[in-house]
Design a protein around this motif. Structure first.
Motif, PDB file in Angstrom:
ATOM      1  N   SER A 147      36.298 -17.910 -28.243  1.00 31.08           N
ATOM      2  CA  SER A 147      35.902 -18.082 -26.749  1.00 31.08           C
ATOM      3  C   SER A 147      35.522 -19.472 -26.539  1.00 31.08           C
ATOM      4  O   SER A 147      35.801 -20.121 -25.487  1.00 31.08           O
ATOM      5  N   SER A 160      42.791 -11.231 -19.881  1.00 29.67           N
ATOM      6  CA  SER A 160      41.791 -10.645 -20.890  1.00 29.67           C
ATOM      7  C   SER A 160      41.777  -9.178 -20.953  1.00 29.67           C
ATOM      8  O   SER A 160      41.970  -8.588 -22.122  1.00 29.67           O
ATOM      9  N   GLN A 211      36.858  -8.195 -24.978  1.00 30.70           N
ATOM     10  CA  GLN A 211      37.627  -8.391 -24.064  1.00 30.70           C
ATOM     11  C   GLN A 211      37.779  -7.887 -22.645  1.00 30.70           C
ATOM     12  O   GLN A 211      37.438  -8.357 -21.809  1.00 30.70           O
ATOM     13  N   THR A 228      34.667 -13.612 -31.520  1.00 33.28           N
ATOM     14  CA  THR A 228      34.784 -13.737 -30.036  1.00 33.28           C
ATOM     15  C   THR A 228      34.128 -14.833 -29.593  1.00 33.28           C
ATOM     16  O   THR A 228      34.557 -15.697 -28.762  1.00 33.28           O
ATOM     17  N   GLY A 246      43.120  -7.370 -24.094  1.00 30.12           N
ATOM     18  CA  GLY A 246      41.832  -6.210 -24.827  1.00 30.12           C
ATOM     19  C   GLY A 246      42.435  -4.791 -24.905  1.00 30.12           C
ATOM     20  O   GLY A 246      42.363  -4.390 -25.981  1.00 30.12           O
TER      21      GLY A 246
END
Lengths: 189, 198
Positions: free
Chosen positions: A91, A41, A20, A87, A45
């Motif tokens: 996403s 983001s 991220q 991810t 992260g």
């Protein structure tokens, strides 16, 4: 908790956070968990990495015999693959809606979408994967809708099955129409 | 000459290890850094980040080549340490000296330090391709090495040996094997690129 699952959870969460952070830093919006919000983001992260490190090192004494070298490599690789898969999947789910196209700039030049990771700057991973599949699917639909019988005609070029019917002159039995007032024969003049 | 070096090694070790107990804060930090998880995982996460990093495709490809070279060099470094351990065994400092031990008692050979070899291999390889990331990794490698001496599991000469092994592995990977592995790395990167992963 035994060391193996604890280590895998730790690495998976840290790798998710790292991805991220990198996505936010380089504008890979197709990898964001928070659509088009690079600061969110980045924060997510950083938070994920911090929490995973804190949890792993505070939950037990890690200065005791644990995983061997090869086990560390194996579990790290597995956890990284898991983090990358999560991810890409997550996403793609949150970035389902295509974004409105940006006006062309020097950083965002007009033309075909970029190759490799740069393509993830605008669309999600699943959208990218679907794009090459979409074309053959459309061609197959056309073929079954009104083109399949063309294949029965002898000598039909194979491209006619796949091209749009309007462009396939030979199979339709017509010659290409000439422009009015012009002929092929120079002797007509 | 050798006894003098051994004496210097032991004196340096005892100077560093003698710091244990003076500052609880420093002890806690070193106990966090010394284990097989904190620094190795952090360094590996830097490699993961490097794979996806780069302002343009050219820089990203350089970073990706660095990651692949680092993985190759890591294998070479592990092979060198394993070969050395088969030929030569040096006991850990806690077996021969009075030590303030903040870690468990590993049973493998002390020389060369395997964690130091791993850390310096990563750091040196990445430094060759990306100075900024490499400098960060070198700092981590130095901290990791210091923590190993501080906590009483390695002599300074073990760390030096590990750093030399790391340097040899980095040179072997980037110079001696470059002609063989570079086309393979190009294929691997292009393959990943075709799946939008590079």
């Amino acid at each position: 908790m035994p060391i193996e699952p604890a280590y895998m959870i730790f690495v998976t969460l840290s790798a998710l956070g790292t991805l991220q952070l990198v996505a936010a830093r380089y504008g890979l919006q197709g990898l964001f968990f928070f659509p088009a919000r690079s600061r969110a983001s980045s924060l997510a992260g950083l938070l994920t990495i911090s929490v995973s490190y804190y949890w792993f090192f505070s939950s037990a004494d890690r200065n005791v015999p644990g995983l061997e070298g090869t086990q560390l490599i194996f579990f790290f690789s597995l956890s990284c693959l898991l983090a990358i898969s999560i991810t890409l999947a997550l996403s793609s789910l949150v970035n389902r809606q295509p974004r409105s196209p940006r006006p062309p700039t020097q950083a965002n030049p007009p033309g075909p979408p970029p190759a490799g990771l740069d393509a993830l700057k605008r669309v999600s991973y699943f959208q990218l994967l679907r794009a090459p599949l979409r074309l053959p699917a459309a061609r197959a639909r056309r073929l079954f809708a009104y083109g399949w019988w063309i294949s029965l005609l002898p000598g039909t070029p194979s491209r006619c099955f796949l091209a749009s019917p309007g462009r396939c002159t030979r199979a339709s039995g017509r010659r290409p129409r000439k422009a009015r007032g012009k002929t092929d024969d120079p002797g007509d003049n | 000459m050798i006894p003098e070096i051994t004496e210097l090694d032991r004196a340096l070790f005892q100077a560093v290890n003698g710091l244990v107990g003076r500052s609880p804060w420093l002890d806690g930090l070193m106990r966090l850094l010394v284990n097989e998880y904190f620094v190795p995982v952090s360094m590996s996460l830097v490699l993961l980040a490097l794979w996806f990093s780069g302002a343009n495709p050219h820089l990203r490809k350089t970073n990706q080549r660095a990651v692949l070279y680092a993985i190759l060099a890591q294998g070479l470094s592990a092979a060198i340490v394993a070969a050395n351990n088969g030929l030569y065994f040096r006991p850990r400092p806690f077996a021969t000296l009075t030590v303030n031990l903040l870690y468990y008692r590993p049973t493998d050979s002390s020389f060369p330090s395997n964690p130091a070899a791993m850390a310096f291999t990563f750091a040196l390889i990445i430094w060759l391709f990306n100075r900024r990331a490499g400098a960060g990794l070198l700092l981590l490698a130095l901290l990791f090495s210091f923590a190993r001496v501080y906590c009483g599991v390695h002599l300074p000469s073990d760390i030096l040996g590990g750093a030399v092994v790391g340097g040899i592995a980095a040179l072997l990977a980037t110079v001696a094997l470059k002609g063989i592995v570079e086309p393979l790395f190009r294929i691997a990167i292009n393959f990943a690129r075709s799946f939008y992963l590079a």
